[in-house]
Design an enzyme around this catalytic site. Structure first.
Site, PDB file in Angstrom:
ATOM      1  N   HIS A 142      33.891  32.719  42.888  1.00 34.43           N
ATOM      2  CA  HIS A 142      32.659  32.638  42.091  1.00 34.43           C
ATOM      3  C   HIS A 142      31.422  32.793  42.972  1.00 34.43           C
ATOM      4  O   HIS A 142      30.459  33.462  42.605  1.00 34.43           O
ATOM      5  CB  HIS A 142      32.555  31.277  41.396  1.00 34.43           C
ATOM      6  CG  HIS A 142      33.674  30.957  40.459  1.00 34.43           C
ATOM      7  ND1 HIS A 142      34.594  29.969  40.728  1.00 34.43           N
ATOM      8  CD2 HIS A 142      34.018  31.471  39.256  1.00 34.43           C
ATOM      9  CE1 HIS A 142      35.454  29.883  39.726  1.00 34.43           C
ATOM     10  NE2 HIS A 142      35.131  30.789  38.816  1.00 34.43           N
TER      11      HIS A 142
ATOM     12  N   GLN B 203      38.756  31.368  23.912  1.00 31.86           N
ATOM     13  CA  GLN B 203      39.666  32.207  24.678  1.00 31.86           C
ATOM     14  C   GLN B 203      40.926  31.488  25.140  1.00 31.86           C
ATOM     15  O   GLN B 203      41.710  32.047  25.896  1.00 31.86           O
ATOM     16  CB  GLN B 203      38.934  32.854  25.870  1.00 31.86           C
ATOM     17  CG  GLN B 203      38.566  31.918  26.997  1.00 31.86           C
ATOM     18  CD  GLN B 203      37.585  32.560  27.973  1.00 31.86           C
ATOM     19  OE1 GLN B 203      36.441  32.836  27.645  1.00 31.86           O
ATOM     20  NE2 GLN B 203      38.042  32.818  29.193  1.00 31.86           N
TER      21      GLN B 203
ATOM     22  N   GLN C  55      37.374  40.841  40.269  1.00 32.47           N
ATOM     23  CA  GLN C  55      38.483  41.736  39.951  1.00 32.47           C
ATOM     24  C   GLN C  55      39.803  40.979  39.805  1.00 32.47           C
ATOM     25  O   GLN C  55      40.804  41.568  39.419  1.00 32.47           O
ATOM     26  CB  GLN C  55      38.624  42.825  41.034  1.00 32.47           C
ATOM     27  CG  GLN C  55      37.742  44.046  40.823  1.00 32.47           C
ATOM     28  CD  GLN C  55      38.187  44.948  39.672  1.00 32.47           C
ATOM     29  OE1 GLN C  55      39.038  44.593  38.859  1.00 32.47           O
ATOM     30  NE2 GLN C  55      37.583  46.112  39.587  1.00 32.47           N
TER      31      GLN C  55
ATOM     32  N   ASP D 149      40.367  38.921  37.564  1.00 32.41           N
ATOM     33  CA  ASP D 149      40.560  39.113  36.132  1.00 32.41           C
ATOM     34  C   ASP D 149      40.317  40.583  35.812  1.00 32.41           C
ATOM     35  O   ASP D 149      39.357  40.942  35.126  1.00 32.41           O
ATOM     36  CB  ASP D 149      39.611  38.204  35.356  1.00 32.41           C
ATOM     37  CG  ASP D 149      39.852  36.736  35.671  1.00 32.41           C
ATOM     38  OD1 ASP D 149      40.972  36.264  35.449  1.00 32.41           O
ATOM     39  OD2 ASP D 149      38.922  36.073  36.170  1.00 32.41           O
TER      40      ASP D 149
ATOM     41  N   GLN E 279      40.051  41.623  32.244  1.00 34.50           N
ATOM     42  CA  GLN E 279      38.767  41.165  31.700  1.00 34.50           C
ATOM     43  C   GLN E 279      37.651  42.149  32.057  1.00 34.50           C
ATOM     44  O   GLN E 279      36.814  42.490  31.219  1.00 34.50           O
ATOM     45  CB  GLN E 279      38.441  39.783  32.253  1.00 34.50           C
ATOM     46  CG  GLN E 279      37.088  39.245  31.839  1.00 34.50           C
ATOM     47  CD  GLN E 279      36.925  37.790  32.261  1.00 34.50           C
ATOM     48  OE1 GLN E 279      37.343  36.866  31.565  1.00 34.50           O
ATOM     49  NE2 GLN E 279      36.341  37.568  33.424  1.00 34.50           N
TER      50      GLN E 279
ATOM     51  N   SER F 265      41.523  30.564  42.615  1.00 34.32           N
ATOM     52  CA  SER F 265      41.501  30.301  41.178  1.00 34.32           C
ATOM     53  C   SER F 265      41.209  28.830  40.951  1.00 34.32           C
ATOM     54  O   SER F 265      41.679  27.985  41.721  1.00 34.32           O
ATOM     55  CB  SER F 265      42.857  30.644  40.553  1.00 34.32           C
ATOM     56  OG  SER F 265      42.960  30.076  39.262  1.00 34.32           O
TER      57      SER F 265
END
Lengths: 286, 286
Positions: free
Chosen positions: B41, B65, B152, B154, B157, B189
């Protein structure tokens, strides 16, 4: 001062003008239409002009909101005439993208709104409001309006777009504007041009039945009875084929037994005369 | 200069700051997250800081989600820590709305993207990408970023959001950023915190198998064989339960026989270790 109007056909060019207007701190009013303008559309443009610094009208006959057996191909178009009318109503930018500009590749993204799309036109035109919600979202992303003006003739469209704007926190205020009618009461529509003189004459029953419904509503007639009486009244016309006549709560568009004071009620109908599908409605409260 | 960070929890307040930034002609970079920040992040925030005048990070664990049997309730949260990390990475505004602020009423509007959502996580988490597309649309309407930064890790997504932005002409540029890994190769993660030491150790097979896949790809091993070899490799771990291992073309995420030179290929996997679902991927071309 002569009102100038600039016609724009690409998204990129539209963005340049929007960016410049934003830079100057101007407010943007948008009037999304499918063209073949009539006094209804022009009333929206004038309302936009009164309230916003810059008025953008879009003219786009959106294939996504037409069903396979509907009138996308033969929907009336007259861009020369529209341009002059739009100019006279104070439109600054006329956004007229081709289908290939709006949908250069197959659209994989769909915006849909549930509940308020279940009845009325949502029931008789499956997929229609997905097409509306999707194209309105896209137009809002391109034009980024502060205010967007919609006619109450498409009352369910107003409900759907308002719900979508609230749900997705879109930074735009939806301004619903009153239905504009011909002198004899027929609600203005680009599709009125399809009507034969006989159909045109019979179609007056629609606004008459709505006026009658309003009177019945104030008299306290049960909603179900109002619906039945309207169906009977319209059915007297030999050329009329009723698609729906509904009395619902507005704007959530759910059936209610009887209206409670202050609650808005919509009396809405869709009726075919020959090949031409007309809609009309009345929103009121007791 | 001390980096200041303002935490904002309402849409209305966020809009005030966005409007002011816009008025000053500043560019806005957005980093949408679900919080419990890690170096991945923060690399997005730093990229935003480098490219934009104002950086907005959102932290919102989006119920839309998550499936009914997924980890919405127990998703890790630590806003105090996140605030300090965000500040250190150059975030100007931390947007942390409650669920009741984002969804004060039942959401009737849904944004969905077809095709690119059919395989991978779209297959194993039905409805997941509808939730992602819907919340990202809403966040984009609130923050109105010029650039939005996504990791990337995700990858699907990124593909879904990029498709949506193109389809709906959203005025934002999607900036995909590289996966950030721990020293031993595990992709960062928020969910890594769930792993037991044994699971954490076994989970290293994921990045190892991807590295191996890349080598096989360059050697010209058939895509189907690469998939099978990876499945065999991961299956050797007693605690690993494979959800999928796929080799597809990127970003349209369709199966191909063999890659053609210049075409991007994604090797993507989702594997559970105990209760913890991890994803990882590699995008490359031959």
């Amino acid at each position: 001062m002569i009102q100038t109007l600039e016609q724009i056909s690409t998204i990129a060019e539209m963005r340049v003008h929007i960016k410049e207007a934003r830079r100057q701190g101007k407010t943007i009013g948008m009037v999304p239409t499918m063209g073949y303008l009539h006094e209804g559309h022009l009333s929206l443009a004038r309302a936009a002009k009164e309230n916003c610094d810059v008025v953008v009208m879009s003219i786009f006959v959106n294939p996504l909101q037409f069903g396979p057996n509907e009138d996308f191909e033969r929907y009336p178009r007259d861009i020369e005439r529209d341009r002059e009318l739009a100019r006279s109503a104070g439109v600054d930018f006329l956004f007229t993208p081709e289908v290939s500009e709006m949908y250069p590749k197959p659209m994989l993204t769909n915006v849909s709104v549930s509940h308020v799309t279940e009845l009325l036109c949502g029931k008789s035109r499956p997929g229609h409001f997905d097409g509306v919600a999707t194209v309105v979202t896209k137009l809002f992303q391109i034009v980024q309006p502060d205010y967007a003006f919609f006619g109450q003739k498409d009352a369910q469209q107003v409900a759907v777009v308002s719900q979508m704007v609230a749900d997705l926190s879109m930074p735009v205020q939806i301004v619903p504007c009153p239905i504009v009618r011909e002198a004899d009461g027929l609600a203005m529509s680009s599709r009125n041009v399809y009507l034969t003189p006989e159909e045109r004459e019979e179609a007056l029953v629609l606004s008459r039945s709505l006026k009658q419904a309003e009177a019945w509503l104030y008299e306290g007639v049960a909603l179900r009875d109002i619906q039945e009486r309207m169906i009977a009244m319209i059915s007297e016309m030999p050329l009329a084929a009723i698609e729906y006549v509904e009395v619902l709560r507005y704007p959530d568009l759910v059936p209610v037994e009887q209206p409670t004071p202050g609650e808005s009620i919509i009396v809405a109908l869709a009726v075919r005369f020959g090949k031409t599908r007309l809609i009309d409605n009345l929103i009121t409260s007791i």
